[in-house]
Design a protein around this motif. Structure first.
Motif, PDB file in Angstrom:
ATOM      1  N   TYR A  68       0.905  -1.517   0.008  1.00  0.00           N
ATOM      2  CA  TYR A  68       0.156   0.095  -0.003  1.00  0.00           C
ATOM      3  C   TYR A  68       1.023   1.301  -0.012  1.00  0.00           C
ATOM      4  O   TYR A  68       0.583   1.840  -0.725  1.00  0.00           O
ATOM      5  N   ILE A  93      -7.983  -7.521   5.633  1.00  0.00           N
ATOM      6  CA  ILE A  93      -8.212  -9.119   5.468  1.00  0.00           C
ATOM      7  C   ILE A  93      -7.159  -9.612   6.486  1.00  0.00           C
ATOM      8  O   ILE A  93      -7.484 -10.379   7.328  1.00  0.00           O
ATOM      9  N   PHE A 104      -7.602  -3.057   0.935  1.00  0.00           N
ATOM     10  CA  PHE A 104      -8.307  -3.944   1.530  1.00  0.00           C
ATOM     11  C   PHE A 104      -7.449  -5.185   1.925  1.00  0.00           C
ATOM     12  O   PHE A 104      -8.077  -5.778   2.996  1.00  0.00           O
ATOM     13  N   THR A 105      -6.600  -5.554   1.305  1.00  0.00           N
ATOM     14  CA  THR A 105      -5.777  -6.930   1.925  1.00  0.00           C
ATOM     15  C   THR A 105      -5.343  -6.533   3.270  1.00  0.00           C
ATOM     16  O   THR A 105      -5.061  -7.555   3.850  1.00  0.00           O
ATOM     17  N   TRP A 161      -6.600   0.953  -3.294  1.00  0.00           N
ATOM     18  CA  TRP A 161      -7.743   0.348  -2.688  1.00  0.00           C
ATOM     19  C   TRP A 161      -7.534  -1.033  -2.268  1.00  0.00           C
ATOM     20  O   TRP A 161      -8.013  -1.547  -1.348  1.00  0.00           O
ATOM     21  N   VAL A 162      -7.136  -2.064  -3.435  1.00  0.00           N
ATOM     22  CA  VAL A 162      -7.074  -3.284  -3.192  1.00  0.00           C
ATOM     23  C   VAL A 162      -6.173  -3.780  -2.037  1.00  0.00           C
ATOM     24  O   VAL A 162      -6.019  -4.461  -1.313  1.00  0.00           O
TER      25      VAL A 162
END
Length: 221
Positions: free
Chosen positions: A91, A159, A155-156, A151-152
């Motif tokens: 990120y 998670i 999100f990871t 954003w992915v």
């Protein structure tokens, strides 16, 4: 002198002299090349982090599905902490790559007008079709690929936080705090702090260089 005037003076913009035009052309050429280089690096870094994070996910679920592994929840906890650090690094790397990509795009915006015209700033797009559903589902849209990646990656990160809590031992008054979980948690927290606050480039604030010069000579025997 304003910042824009100083920029134009540094790169020969607004002057009719041949040497200033040559400077502008070379600056534009370098800006385009470095921008292309930054985009290539962006995707190379993305593939690197995809491989690491995919391996961490595979290891996490492989450990939990093992039947006869001793202390598999702790092993899964370690892997999830590693995955969290990798995802957070991905990120932050995305943000850093975008910063430098935009830097060179801004240079192109400033330099191109007197050389090629406003080519990079001019956008041509298809007209809207009558079929609104087809336009929404199949038509192009001005989405930022790099922002999607950011954003992915974020999100990871979340998670991995959920996977970490999934394998943490239950805290009860009758059981002491796990020393090994605490040690891994401290190391992970330190890595997170370093990734977030210890990775700023020196170029932003500027720095000085040291130079040493080797002296050689010939002596008479």
């Amino acid at each position: 002198m304003s910042a824009e005037e100083e920029y134009k003076k540094l790169f020969g913009l607004g002057n009719l002299l041949d040497k200033d035009k040559d400077k502008t052309e070379k600056a534009l050429e370098h800006a385009l090349d470095i921008r292309k280089f930054e985009i290539n690096l962006y995707w190379e870094r993305a593939k690197y982090f995809w491989a690491l994070i995919a391996a961490a996910f595979a290891g996490y679920f492989a450990v939990l599905s093992a039947d006869h592994m001793v202390d598999k929840n702790f092993n899964a906890f370690v892997i999830s902490c590693v995955g969290l650090v990798f995802s957070l690094a991905w990120y932050v790397t995305n943000k850093g790559s975008k910063y430098w990509q935009e830097n060179w795009e801004n240079h192109v915006d400033m330099l191109e007008d007197s050389i090629t015209g406003p080519l990079y700033k001019t956008i041509l797009y298809r007209p809207n079709t009558k079929n609104g559903l087809s336009r929404v589902l199949k038509g192009p849209a001005p989405h930022s690929v790099s922002q999607i990646n950011q954003w992915v990656s974020l999100f990871t990160v979340f998670i991995w936080f959920s996977l970490i809590f999934n394998v943490l031992p239950e805290l009860e008054a009758c059981y002491p705090i796990s020393i090994k979980h605490t040690a891994v948690g401290i190391v992970t927290s330190l890595a997170i702090v370093l990734v977030l606050f210890g990775t700023k480039s020196n170029i932003v604030d500027g720095h000085r260089h040291l130079m040493s010069k080797k002296r050689t000579g010939v002596i008479d025997e």
